[in-house]
Scaffold this active site. Sequence first.
Site, PDB file in Angstrom:
ATOM      1  N   HIS A 165     -10.174  22.632  19.074  1.00  9.70           N
ATOM      2  CA  HIS A 165     -11.458  23.026  18.490  1.00  9.70           C
ATOM      3  C   HIS A 165     -12.633  22.325  19.169  1.00  9.70           C
ATOM      4  O   HIS A 165     -12.468  21.305  19.835  1.00  9.70           O
ATOM      5  CB  HIS A 165     -11.447  22.714  16.993  1.00  9.70           C
ATOM      6  CG  HIS A 165     -10.254  23.271  16.284  1.00  9.70           C
ATOM      7  ND1 HIS A 165      -9.143  22.506  15.978  1.00  9.70           N
ATOM      8  CD2 HIS A 165      -9.978  24.527  15.855  1.00  9.70           C
ATOM      9  CE1 HIS A 165      -8.230  23.259  15.378  1.00  9.70           C
ATOM     10  NE2 HIS A 165      -8.713  24.501  15.299  1.00  9.70           N
ATOM     11  N   SER A 167      -9.663  29.037  12.446  1.00 12.03           N
ATOM     12  CA  SER A 167     -10.192  27.673  12.321  1.00 12.03           C
ATOM     13  C   SER A 167     -11.557  27.481  12.950  1.00 12.03           C
ATOM     14  O   SER A 167     -12.261  26.524  12.619  1.00 12.03           O
ATOM     15  CB  SER A 167      -9.211  26.676  12.947  1.00 12.03           C
ATOM     16  OG  SER A 167      -8.943  27.014  14.299  1.00 12.03           O
ATOM     17  N   ASP A 209     -10.535  18.117  19.324  1.00 12.75           N
ATOM     18  CA  ASP A 209      -9.169  17.669  19.054  1.00 12.75           C
ATOM     19  C   ASP A 209      -8.109  18.345  19.920  1.00 12.75           C
ATOM     20  O   ASP A 209      -6.931  18.321  19.598  1.00 12.75           O
ATOM     21  CB  ASP A 209      -8.828  17.886  17.577  1.00 12.75           C
ATOM     22  CG  ASP A 209      -8.905  19.362  17.179  1.00 12.75           C
ATOM     23  OD1 ASP A 209      -9.222  20.206  18.037  1.00 12.75           O
ATOM     24  OD2 ASP A 209      -8.653  19.675  15.997  1.00 12.75           O
TER      25      ASP A 209
END
Length: 390
Positions: free
Chosen positions: A355, A47, A352
């Site tokens: 990240h 991610s 978040d």
Amino acid sequence: MESPSTIRLATSLCCICVLLSFTATVINPVVALENCKFPAIFNFADSNSDTGGYAAAFSQPPWPYGRTFFRMPAGRFSDGRLMIDFIANSFGLPFLSAYLNSLGSNYTNGANFATAAATIRLPTRIIPAGGFSPFYLGLQYDQFVQFKSRTLKIRKRGGVYKDLMPKEEYFPKALYTLDIGQNDLGEGFFANMSIQEVNATVPDIINGFSTNVRRIYKSGARSFWIHNTGPIGCLPYILANFQAAQRDSAGCSKPHNEVAQYFNYKLKEAVSQLRKDFPLAAITYVDVYSVKYSLFSQPKKYGFELPLVACCGYGGEYNYGNDAGCGSTITVNGSQIFVGSCERPSLRVNWDGIHYTEAANKFVFDQISSGAFSDPPLPLRMACHRNTSY
């Protein structure tokens, strides 16, 4: 007849001329190195650099993801751009389309095989039954092989899709970026393994990484830009779930970061071995960990605040809860609450709980692209196999 002193002087001058000539021959090629001209980028990751793979396969990260730059969700797990976006931009290339995204993609200048929650090894708990992506590194490699094969067929056949695919000569000249491994450690931590048990898995994880880099090399890749893993112990999702873990001076979980450091030690060893095995390749190891850690240890120095607190989240000291994800709606005391973001993400490090914000991503990119954190110490613009500079 010339005197002995005159002869000695002439001989000395001649030797100096020869030495200067030899020195120029050795040094000039280094000084004269041209910037790399990568026509494409192929990315293998999780991610931290997923530009839409997870969104295409499963679900789009909801608003307020993407709020800062795209003004809408854009398949990225951040409020804006990721390091891979800044890398592409630095070479004048467009943002990478996700390989898994069948709608509106353009692969002329490369493809992104990353998906959020991806690991190096095949995970034991896969979405939807577990929290990890089925598109682990070995499968990302398989996707690359299929992508390359089909690209060559499409280019040869012609037609409307031909100009959406990279040219054949782009593959050996491209930059191959890798940023993966954090989720392998996370899988162990959240499977109730001890720190020692997670540490014991690292050599096998790194072996899986090396195996796939070798496979990518044998498929024609020659220029590699490899990020190590960041300080996982500084992320709210670790801090909130392992509150008993010892904290360091920055407030990060010391044992979890020590596992990340051990991972990076073994990764650097593996990269050194890959260089020996493939002397014709340019393989750059990038110490992302040190740059990211500086954001937690010295946030004010770099214009940030509250580095251990999620910008978009809800609950507790770290503004993070496992059941209160960014962009979700939760019930608190009978009332519906939308889990939104802080007012100024540009001042925050963490987006978040897992990240980084666009601002943090941009800061890290600016630091690592200079070459100050690279081994060998070459800037990104010069980190290529020399035959790719044309």
